[in-house]
Motif scaffolding. Structure first.
Motif, PDB file in Angstrom:
ATOM      1  N   VAL A   1     -28.389  53.177   4.360  1.00 18.12           N
ATOM      2  CA  VAL A   1     -28.212  54.606   4.637  1.00 18.12           C
ATOM      3  C   VAL A   1     -27.770  54.851   6.069  1.00 18.12           C
ATOM      4  O   VAL A   1     -28.196  54.214   7.003  1.00 18.12           O
ATOM      5  N   SER A   2     -26.981  55.776   6.170  1.00 15.54           N
ATOM      6  CA  SER A   2     -26.054  56.246   7.189  1.00 15.54           C
ATOM      7  C   SER A   2     -26.258  55.838   8.640  1.00 15.54           C
ATOM      8  O   SER A   2     -25.471  55.075   9.155  1.00 15.54           O
ATOM      9  N   GLU A   3     -27.262  56.323   9.311  1.00 17.37           N
ATOM     10  CA  GLU A   3     -27.214  56.408  10.765  1.00 17.37           C
ATOM     11  C   GLU A   3     -26.757  55.124  11.452  1.00 17.37           C
ATOM     12  O   GLU A   3     -25.749  55.103  12.117  1.00 17.37           O
ATOM     13  N   SER A   4     -27.497  54.036  11.250  1.00 15.79           N
ATOM     14  CA  SER A   4     -27.171  52.826  11.982  1.00 15.79           C
ATOM     15  C   SER A   4     -25.758  52.369  11.628  1.00 15.79           C
ATOM     16  O   SER A   4     -24.985  51.983  12.493  1.00 15.79           O
ATOM     17  N   ARG A   5     -25.394  52.523  10.367  1.00 16.36           N
ATOM     18  CA  ARG A   5     -24.097  52.048   9.931  1.00 16.36           C
ATOM     19  C   ARG A   5     -22.964  52.835  10.585  1.00 16.36           C
ATOM     20  O   ARG A   5     -22.020  52.267  11.102  1.00 16.36           O
ATOM     21  N   THR A   6     -23.075  54.142  10.577  1.00 16.80           N
ATOM     22  CA  THR A   6     -21.971  54.939  11.120  1.00 16.80           C
ATOM     23  C   THR A   6     -21.846  54.727  12.623  1.00 16.80           C
ATOM     24  O   THR A   6     -20.753  54.687  13.156  1.00 16.80           O
ATOM     25  N   ARG A   7     -22.946  54.605  13.291  1.00 16.58           N
ATOM     26  CA  ARG A   7     -22.871  54.404  14.744  1.00 16.58           C
ATOM     27  C   ARG A   7     -22.096  53.138  15.059  1.00 16.58           C
ATOM     28  O   ARG A   7     -21.337  53.066  15.992  1.00 16.58           O
ATOM     29  N   MET A   8     -22.321  52.113  14.230  1.00 20.22           N
ATOM     30  CA  MET A   8     -21.690  50.841  14.522  1.00 20.22           C
ATOM     31  C   MET A   8     -20.221  50.816  14.109  1.00 20.22           C
ATOM     32  O   MET A   8     -19.449  50.039  14.646  1.00 20.22           O
ATOM     33  N   SER A   9     -19.849  51.681  13.186  1.00 20.07           N
ATOM     34  CA  SER A   9     -18.512  51.542  12.629  1.00 20.07           C
ATOM     35  C   SER A   9     -17.454  52.340  13.394  1.00 20.07           C
ATOM     36  O   SER A   9     -16.330  52.425  12.972  1.00 20.07           O
ATOM     37  N   VAL A  10     -17.831  52.923  14.518  1.00 18.07           N
ATOM     38  CA  VAL A  10     -16.834  53.649  15.307  1.00 18.07           C
ATOM     39  C   VAL A  10     -15.853  52.640  15.889  1.00 18.07           C
ATOM     40  O   VAL A  10     -16.199  51.823  16.719  1.00 18.07           O
ATOM     41  N   ASN A  11     -14.665  52.690  15.383  1.00 15.45           N
ATOM     42  CA  ASN A  11     -13.691  51.691  15.796  1.00 15.45           C
ATOM     43  C   ASN A  11     -12.310  52.315  15.729  1.00 15.45           C
ATOM     44  O   ASN A  11     -11.730  52.448  14.673  1.00 15.45           O
ATOM     45  N   PRO A  12     -11.790  52.726  16.872  1.00 20.26           N
ATOM     46  CA  PRO A  12     -10.551  53.500  16.857  1.00 20.26           C
ATOM     47  C   PRO A  12      -9.264  52.680  16.769  1.00 20.26           C
ATOM     48  O   PRO A  12      -8.196  53.203  17.029  1.00 20.26           O
TER      49      PRO A  12
ATOM     50  N   GLY B   1     -11.893  43.477   1.370  1.00 13.03           N
ATOM     51  CA  GLY B   1     -13.337  43.491   1.524  1.00 13.03           C
ATOM     52  C   GLY B   1     -13.754  44.487   2.587  1.00 13.03           C
ATOM     53  O   GLY B   1     -13.035  44.708   3.545  1.00 13.03           O
ATOM     54  N   PRO B   2     -14.918  45.097   2.426  1.00 11.86           N
ATOM     55  CA  PRO B   2     -15.347  46.167   3.303  1.00 11.86           C
ATOM     56  C   PRO B   2     -15.404  45.745   4.768  1.00 11.86           C
ATOM     57  O   PRO B   2     -15.125  46.532   5.641  1.00 11.86           O
ATOM     58  N   ALA B   3     -15.728  44.506   5.039  1.00 11.25           N
ATOM     59  CA  ALA B   3     -15.909  44.098   6.420  1.00 11.25           C
ATOM     60  C   ALA B   3     -14.610  44.178   7.208  1.00 11.25           C
ATOM     61  O   ALA B   3     -14.616  44.403   8.406  1.00 11.25           O
ATOM     62  N   ALA B   4     -13.467  44.000   6.524  1.00  9.00           N
ATOM     63  CA  ALA B   4     -12.198  43.935   7.233  1.00  9.00           C
ATOM     64  C   ALA B   4     -11.513  45.296   7.333  1.00  9.00           C
ATOM     65  O   ALA B   4     -10.502  45.417   7.994  1.00  9.00           O
ATOM     66  N   THR B   5     -12.051  46.314   6.675  1.00  9.49           N
ATOM     67  CA  THR B   5     -11.332  47.573   6.639  1.00  9.49           C
ATOM     68  C   THR B   5     -11.776  48.494   7.766  1.00  9.49           C
ATOM     69  O   THR B   5     -12.901  48.444   8.242  1.00  9.49           O
ATOM     70  N   ILE B   6     -10.836  49.345   8.159  1.00 19.93           N
ATOM     71  CA  ILE B   6     -11.133  50.406   9.109  1.00 19.93           C
ATOM     72  C   ILE B   6     -11.405  51.657   8.285  1.00 19.93           C
ATOM     73  O   ILE B   6     -10.677  51.975   7.357  1.00 19.93           O
ATOM     74  N   ASP B   7     -12.463  52.362   8.632  1.00 14.83           N
ATOM     75  CA  ASP B   7     -12.797  53.548   7.866  1.00 14.83           C
ATOM     76  C   ASP B   7     -11.693  54.593   7.960  1.00 14.83           C
ATOM     77  O   ASP B   7     -11.073  54.773   9.005  1.00 14.83           O
ATOM     78  N   ALA B   8     -11.442  55.275   6.850  1.00 15.61           N
ATOM     79  CA  ALA B   8     -10.431  56.332   6.833  1.00 15.61           C
ATOM     80  C   ALA B   8     -10.873  57.512   7.697  1.00 15.61           C
ATOM     81  O   ALA B   8     -10.064  58.175   8.327  1.00 15.61           O
ATOM     82  N   ILE B   9     -12.167  57.748   7.688  1.00 13.02           N
ATOM     83  CA  ILE B   9     -12.712  58.831   8.512  1.00 13.02           C
ATOM     84  C   ILE B   9     -13.933  58.304   9.244  1.00 13.02           C
ATOM     85  O   ILE B   9     -14.784  57.645   8.648  1.00 13.02           O
ATOM     86  N   VAL B  10     -13.999  58.575  10.523  1.00 11.52           N
ATOM     87  CA  VAL B  10     -15.193  58.277  11.306  1.00 11.52           C
ATOM     88  C   VAL B  10     -15.595  59.544  12.048  1.00 11.52           C
ATOM     89  O   VAL B  10     -14.782  60.154  12.730  1.00 11.52           O
ATOM     90  N   VAL B  11     -16.831  59.943  11.851  1.00 10.94           N
ATOM     91  CA  VAL B  11     -17.371  61.086  12.576  1.00 10.94           C
ATOM     92  C   VAL B  11     -18.603  60.578  13.310  1.00 10.94           C
ATOM     93  O   VAL B  11     -19.515  60.035  12.681  1.00 10.94           O
ATOM     94  N   ASP B  12     -18.601  60.707  14.616  1.00 11.43           N
ATOM     95  CA  ASP B  12     -19.694  60.130  15.398  1.00 11.43           C
ATOM     96  C   ASP B  12     -20.294  61.187  16.328  1.00 11.43           C
ATOM     97  O   ASP B  12     -19.640  61.633  17.264  1.00 11.43           O
ATOM     98  N   ARG B  13     -21.500  61.593  16.031  1.00 13.00           N
ATOM     99  CA  ARG B  13     -22.255  62.566  16.830  1.00 13.00           C
ATOM    100  C   ARG B  13     -21.424  63.816  17.127  1.00 13.00           C
ATOM    101  O   ARG B  13     -21.366  64.289  18.257  1.00 13.00           O
ATOM    102  N   LEU B  14     -20.776  64.309  16.094  1.00 15.02           N
ATOM    103  CA  LEU B  14     -19.921  65.495  16.237  1.00 15.02           C
ATOM    104  C   LEU B  14     -20.771  66.751  16.402  1.00 15.02           C
ATOM    105  O   LEU B  14     -21.694  67.000  15.624  1.00 15.02           O
ATOM    106  N   THR B  15     -20.432  67.541  17.426  1.00 15.64           N
ATOM    107  CA  THR B  15     -21.136  68.804  17.643  1.00 15.64           C
ATOM    108  C   THR B  15     -20.119  69.902  17.905  1.00 15.64           C
ATOM    109  O   THR B  15     -19.121  69.692  18.597  1.00 15.64           O
TER     110      THR B  15
END
Lengths: 346, 266
Positions: free
Chosen positions: A14-25, A38-52
Motif C-alpha cells: 500500500v501506497s505511501e512508501s512505494r510512491t515516495r520511492m518511485s519518484v523518478n523523473p 516487468g514492473p521494476a523496469a517501467t517508469i510510472d505514467a503518473i507520479v504525484v509526490d506530496r502534492l499540495t
C-alpha cells in the motif's frame, strides 16, 4: 459484480512508501508495455509526490502522493469537493501545484506542455464542445491537431453517435455530449487518458457502453486516470483505487484488497439509531459491534446464521426498526463509509 | 498506443522535428481558422453586425446624399467611415462576443489541453477576422463603385496599414472584454461600445459637428483614430496623419497588452 475480476493485478504494497520511492523523473526510458519489461523496469505514467494546492484558506489537495504504472486504470474516488478535479487539472497542466512534484509520462505538465499534449487525451467535467458545430465537425477539428489521429468516422461509431454525427452540439443530450467529449479525448490515440467524471449525466445503458470503451482503451495499453463518485464504476474499471477526502489520500489499493479489509464475516444492518452497541457486541455469536453512521451497524462474527437469529430476536425485544440486513463481503461503498464517515452521495 | 517506444521518445522518433512540428502547427491552425470562419457564417447575429449593418448604413446615408459641410462627394466621405465601422463590428463585436461564449461553454479550456497552442488559436482568430474583413471590404467597395460612382483614391498601402492596425486594436478590445467579463457582459458591452463608436467615431457624423465637450473626448477614442487615419489614406494625396496613426497604434498596444495580461481562459 464483485471485484474478483481485477485480481489479476497483484496487490501492491500500500501506497505511501512505494510512491515516495518511485519518484523518478527520467522520461526517456519509459515504456508502455509493463508485461514485456516487468514492473521494476517501467517508469510510472503518473507520479504525484506530496502534492499540495490551496485556494485561499481552503486546502484543496493536501500532501497527496500516488503513482500509476503504465497500462493501468487508476481511479480517484471521493465525494464532491474532495480534490479530485484539482488533482487531475494539475496533471493536465491547467494549474500549478503550490508544492510537491508531479510527473506525467516523465514530463512536467506546466513546463513541458507542448511535448505532453500530443500524447494525452482529456475529458473535462465540462464538455467544452462548440454549440454551433456538428458532432462530427468537432471530432474532425480535434483530429487535425494530431499527427496520427483515429479515423473520426469509426470513432464516432465506437461511442455510439453515428446517428447524431450531423447534429449540432447544442442539440445533443447531456449523455451524448459526454460521449462526444470521450471521443474527442480518444481521437489523438493518447498514451495516457484523463477522464474526469466520464459517465455523469449518462443513462445506465450509455454508462455500460462507456465502460466497455474504457476497457477497450485499456486493452490497447493506454493508461487511464479516472475520477468518479460512482463506487461501481471504480470497482468495475479500476486496477487500483485511491480514496481521497478533503484533499488527502486515505486509502490506495486494488478494489479487491480494499473490500477484503472490510469483509470477513460481517453482518451489516440499518435500524433505529442509538442502539446499545455494547449489548450487540455481547450477543453470544458476536465478536465485535459498532455503529458506523447513525442507524448503520456492523457486527463481526464467525457464525453469521447463529448471529442472525440472536440479532433479530434482540431487535424484536428492543422494539427496534430493521430496514436493511446484509451478510458478507463489503462493497467499496462500505469501505468509503468506514474510512471517511461519509456517504458518497448526498 | 500501438508504438509504445516511439510514443515515449517523441524527439528521437522524428527525423526532422522542427519541420514536422511546423507542419503539425500549420495543419492545426488551418483547421481552427476554418472552424472560426464556419462558426461566424453560421451565427446570424454575426452576419447581421458584420455584413448587413455596414452595407445598410452605407446605402442609407449615401442615398440620402448626406454631405457634411466641407466634405467632398458623400461616398468619398462615407466609405472610409463605414469601413472603419465594419472593422469594429468584426474585431470587437463579432470576435469579442463569440470568444466570450466559447469561454463560457468551456471550449477555450478544452482547447487548452489539445496540441493547438494558445498562440495558434489566437492566430486562427486573427486570420478569420482578416477573412471576414476582406469580404466586408469587397462588398462595401463594390457597392460604393457600382451604386454611388466611387473612384479609388489615395494610397492603397497606407489604407492597408491603417486597416491592419485598426483590426489589431479592435480585436484586442474584443478579446480584452471576452477574457475578463462574463459572456452576457461582453455581449452588452460590445454592442454598447459599437453604438458609442457609431455616434462619436466620426464614421458618419463628423467629430467637429459634436458639441464642444464631446469633441475632445471623441477625438482620442480608438474609433476616431481609425476613421481619421483611414479617411486620410483614402483621399487623393493619401497622406496619413501620423498623429491618428500613432494614436491607433497606441490603442492597439494597450488593448492587446491588457488582453494578454488579464485574459482568463476558463
Amino acid at each position: 459484480m464483485r471485484a474478483i475480476r481485477h485480481a489479476r493485478y497483484p496487490v501492491k504494497a500500500v501506497s505511501e512508501s512505494r510512491t515516495r520511492m518511485s519518484v523518478n523523473p527520467i522520461p526517456s526510458a519509459a515504456s508502455t508495455a509493463p508485461q514485456a519489461s516487468g514492473p521494476a523496469a517501467t517508469i510510472d505514467a503518473i507520479v504525484v509526490d506530496r502534492l499540495t494546492k490551496t485556494y485561499g484558506d481552503h486546502v484543496a489537495v493536501n500532501a497527496l502522493s500516488f503513482s500509476v504504472p503504465p497500462g493501468q486504470v487508476f481511479a480517484l474516488l471521493g465525494p464532491n469537493g474532495a480534490g479530485k478535479t484539482t488533482t487531475v487539472e494539475i496533471l493536465e497542466g491547467y494549474r500549478a501545484a503550490d508544492s510537491g512534484v508531479v510527473r506525467v509520462l516523465g514530463l512536467d505538465p506546466r513546463r513541458d506542455g507542448a511535448a505532453l499534449k500530443p500524447r494525452i487525451g482529456v475529458m473535462l467535467q465540462q464538455d467544452g464542445l462548440y454549440p454551433g458545430l456538428q458532432a462530427r465537425e468537432v471530432l474532425d477539428l480535434y483530429a487535425h491537431f494530431f499527427d496520427d489521429p483515429e479515423d473520426p468516422g469509426a470513432l464516432i461509431e465506437r461511442v455510439g453517435l453515428s446517428d447524431a454525427a450531423r447534429t449540432r452540439c447544442r442539440q445533443l443530450s447531456g449523455g451524448q455530449k459526454r460521449r462526444l467529449a470521450l471521443a474527442v479525448a480518444l481521437v489523438g490515440k493518447p498514451t495516457l487518458l484523463f477522464l474526469d467524471e466520464p459517465t455523469t449525466g449518462m443513462d445506465p445503458q450509455a454508462r455500460r457502453a462507456t465502460w466497455e470503451i474504457i476497457r477497450g482503451v485499456k486493452a490497447r495499453g493506454t493508461t487511464v486516470l479516472l475520477t468518479t463518485h460512482f463506487m461501481d464504476e471504480a470497482e468495475r474499471l479500476a486496477d487500483r483505487v485511491a480514496i481521497i477526502d478533503n484533499g488527502a489520500l486515505i486509502a490506495l489499493d486494488t478494489p479487491a484488497a480494499l473490500t477484503r479489509i472490510e469483509s470477513g464475516n460481517a453482518v451489516r444492518f440499518t435500524a433505529t439509531p442509538g442502539l446499545d452497541t455494547a449489548a450487540l457486541a455481547a450477543l453470544p455469536s458476536a465478536a465485535n459491534a459498532w455503529e458506523d453512521q447513525p442507524g448503520r451497524y456492523v457486527i463481526e462474527t464467525q457464525t453469521p446464521p447463529a448471529l442472525l437469529a440472536e440479532l433479530t430476536t434482540w431487535l424484536r425485544d428492543q422494539g427496534a426498526e430493521l430496514s436493511e440486513l446484509r451478510v458478507g463481503h463489503a462493497s467499496l461503498e462500505d469501505v468509503f463509509l468506514r474510512l471517511t464517515g461519509k456517504e458518497m452521495r448526498e | 498506443m500501438t508504438t509504445p517506444t516511439a510514443a515515449h521518445t517523441p524527439r528521437a522518433a522524428v527525423a526532422n522535428p522542427v519541420a514536422s512540428r511546423g507542419r503539425s502547427l500549420a495543419r492545426a491552425v488551418l483547421a481552427q481558422t476554418r472552424t472560426e470562419l464556419k462558426l461566424t457564417l453560421r451565427r446570424g447575429e454575426s452576419l447581421l453586425i458584420t455584413i448587413i449593418v455596414p452595407v445598410v448604413l452605407l446605402a442609407f446615408f449615401a442615398s440620402l446624399r448626406f454631405v457634411p459641410a466641407g466634405a467632398g462627394a458623400p461616398i468619398t466621405y462615407l466609405l472610409p467611415g463605414i469601413l472603419a465601422l465594419a472593422i469594429m463590428s468584426t474585431g470587437m463585436v463579432s470576435l469579442g462576443i463569440a470568444t466570450a461564449y466559447e469561454r463560457y461553454y468551456g471550449v477555450l479550456k478544452r482547447l487548452g489541453s489539445s496540441p493547438l497552442p494558445r498562440g495558434g488559436l489566437l492566430l486562427a482568430k486573427g486570420l478569420s477576422v482578416l477573412g471576414i474583413e476582406i469580404v466586408q471590404t469587397l462588398l462595401l467597395v463594390a457597392l460604393a463603385i457600382f451604386g454611388y460612382g466611387w473612384r479609388p483614391a489615395g494610397s492603397f498601402w497606407a489604407a492597408l496599414l491603417v486597416i491592419v492596425l485598426g483590426s489589431a486594436a479592435f480585436a484586442g478590445l474584443g478579446m480584452l472584454m471576452a477574457g475578463a467579463l462574463r459572456a452576457e457582459a461582453t455581449l452588452a458591452g460590445a454592442n454598447g461600445l459599437f453604438l458609442i463608436f457609431l455616434m462619436l467615431g466620426g464614421g458618419i457624423l463628423p467629430i467637429d459637428h459634436l458639441p464642444g465637450f464631446l469633441q475632445a473626448t471623441a477625438s482620442v477614442l480608438p474609433a476616431a483614430a481609425l476613421t481619421t487615419a483611414l479617411r486620410a489614406a483614402m483621399t487623393p494625396g493619401g497622406a496619413v496623419p501620423l498623429g491618428a496613426l500613432a494614436l491607433l497604434a497606441g490603442w492597439a498596444v494597450i488593448f492587446l497588452g491588457a488582453a494578454a495580461t488579464t485574459f482568463k481562459w476558463e
